[in-house]
Design a protein around this motif. Structure first.
Motif, PDB file in Angstrom:
ATOM      1  N   UNK A 203       8.974   8.765   4.207  1.00 25.41           N
ATOM      2  CA  UNK A 203       7.864   9.927   3.366  1.00 25.41           C
ATOM      3  C   UNK A 203       8.371   9.382   1.729  1.00 25.41           C
ATOM      4  N   UNK A 204       7.394   9.442   0.909  1.00 25.30           N
ATOM      5  CA  UNK A 204       7.703   9.056  -0.518  1.00 25.30           C
ATOM      6  C   UNK A 204       8.072  10.606  -1.184  1.00 25.30           C
TER       7      UNK A 204
ATOM      8  N   UNK B 112       0.851  -1.078   0.016  1.00 26.13           N
ATOM      9  CA  UNK B 112      -0.138   0.039   0.000  1.00 26.13           C
ATOM     10  C   UNK B 112       0.928   1.361  -0.119  1.00 26.13           C
ATOM     11  N   UNK B 113       2.338   1.147   0.261  1.00 18.79           N
ATOM     12  CA  UNK B 113       3.074   2.347   0.385  1.00 18.79           C
ATOM     13  C   UNK B 113       2.529   3.468   1.441  1.00 18.79           C
TER      14      UNK B 113
ATOM     15  N   UNK C 117      14.197   2.367  -1.580  1.00 23.13           N
ATOM     16  CA  UNK C 117      13.195   2.152  -2.692  1.00 23.13           C
ATOM     17  C   UNK C 117      11.940   1.461  -1.851  1.00 23.13           C
ATOM     18  N   UNK C 118      10.742   1.599  -2.103  1.00 23.65           N
ATOM     19  CA  UNK C 118       9.562   0.999  -1.651  1.00 23.65           C
ATOM     20  C   UNK C 118       8.928   0.486  -2.725  1.00 23.65           C
TER      21      UNK C 118
ATOM     22  N   UNK D 111       8.577   3.670  -5.540  1.00 25.08           N
ATOM     23  CA  UNK D 111       8.944   5.014  -5.024  1.00 25.08           C
ATOM     24  C   UNK D 111      10.017   5.131  -4.373  1.00 25.08           C
ATOM     25  N   UNK D 112      10.833   6.192  -4.609  1.00 28.49           N
ATOM     26  CA  UNK D 112      11.907   6.644  -3.744  1.00 28.49           C
ATOM     27  C   UNK D 112      11.486   7.231  -2.539  1.00 28.49           C
ATOM     28  N   UNK D 113      11.958   6.800  -1.301  1.00 29.24           N
ATOM     29  CA  UNK D 113      11.573   6.997  -0.055  1.00 29.24           C
ATOM     30  C   UNK D 113      12.615   7.498   0.802  1.00 29.24           C
TER      31      UNK D 113
END
Length: 228
Positions: A58-59, A10-11, A36-37, A44-46
């Protein structure tokens, strides 16, 4: 922190405890570290904002790379002795399977799978998805008897007596189900049952393959062999 991919369903901004512990105890993550997630169809880069556990992030930038096969690919390997299914799950994840469900067959030596082994196979699928750059972690489901298999849109079963080659019967636009027998292979009546359910027997070459090799070979012909 070295480059890392973490599965985060779910990011949501919160990592599962298993992933959190890996970042904290193995990678020694600090607030501000980037990684990365990923989940299902996006990554996404987090950036780490709270160490926890659980780690909160946080994204920074979301991406939707095309790394999946494009159709559903279910693999039905027979239950195998020892740790051979672990090898199948790892390779099947790398090759694009979306569901892996072992089968109980006439010649299967083990006839059941414990909860602990199932959870281990599920963890292997997560790790293989992380390593291979996939966005989707395949489902790894409990074993079912062969006669519980549903009818399929397009199926193939590895069978020594078959004449068809994968490339002759594969339709790249249809969902795919692949069945592979145990060390002793499927019994003839089991192959007949699979055909009734929509599986076409296919030939994997003149050599005798181990059950785990046959599962990986059949899947590779359908995905990597077609550039997918």
């Amino acid at each position: 922190m070295r480059p890392h991919r973490a599965h985060s369903p779910g990011l949501t901004g919160v990592l599962p405890l298993r992933e959190s512990r890996h970042l904290l105890e193995v990678l020694r993550a600090k607030v501000g570290d980037r990684f990365t997630v990923f989940d299902v169809d996006r990554e996404a880069l987090a950036e780490v904002v709270e160490l926890g556990p659980p780690v909160r992030y946080r994204i920074l930038e979301e991406r939707r790379p095309e790394r999946e096969v494009g159709v559903e690919v279910a693999l039905y390997p027979a239950l195998l002795k020892g740790d051979k299914l672990a090898e199948v799950v790892r390779a099947a994840t790398e090759l694009g399977a979306t569901r892996i469900q072992p089968l109980v067959t006439r010649h299967s030596v083990p006839k059941e799978m414990g909860e602990g082994k199932l959870k281990r196979l599920q963890a292997i699928a997560v790790e293989a998805a992380k390593q291979s750059g996939r966005l989707r972690v395949p489902e790894v489901l409990p074993p079912i008897p062969l006669n519980a298999l549903p009818k399929v849109e397009q199926g193939m079963v590895a069978h020594v007596g078959a004449r068809s080659l994968v490339r002759e019967v594969l339709d790249l636009g249809k969902s795919l189900a692949l069945a592979v027998g145990p060390e002793g292979g499927f019994a003839e009546e089991e192959v007949e049952l699979l055909q009734e359910k929509g599986f076409t027997p296919v030939f994997l070459g003149q050599r005798i393959l181990r059950a785990e090799t046959a599962a990986i070979a059949l899947l590779a012909l359908c995905t990597a062999g077609e550039g997918r």
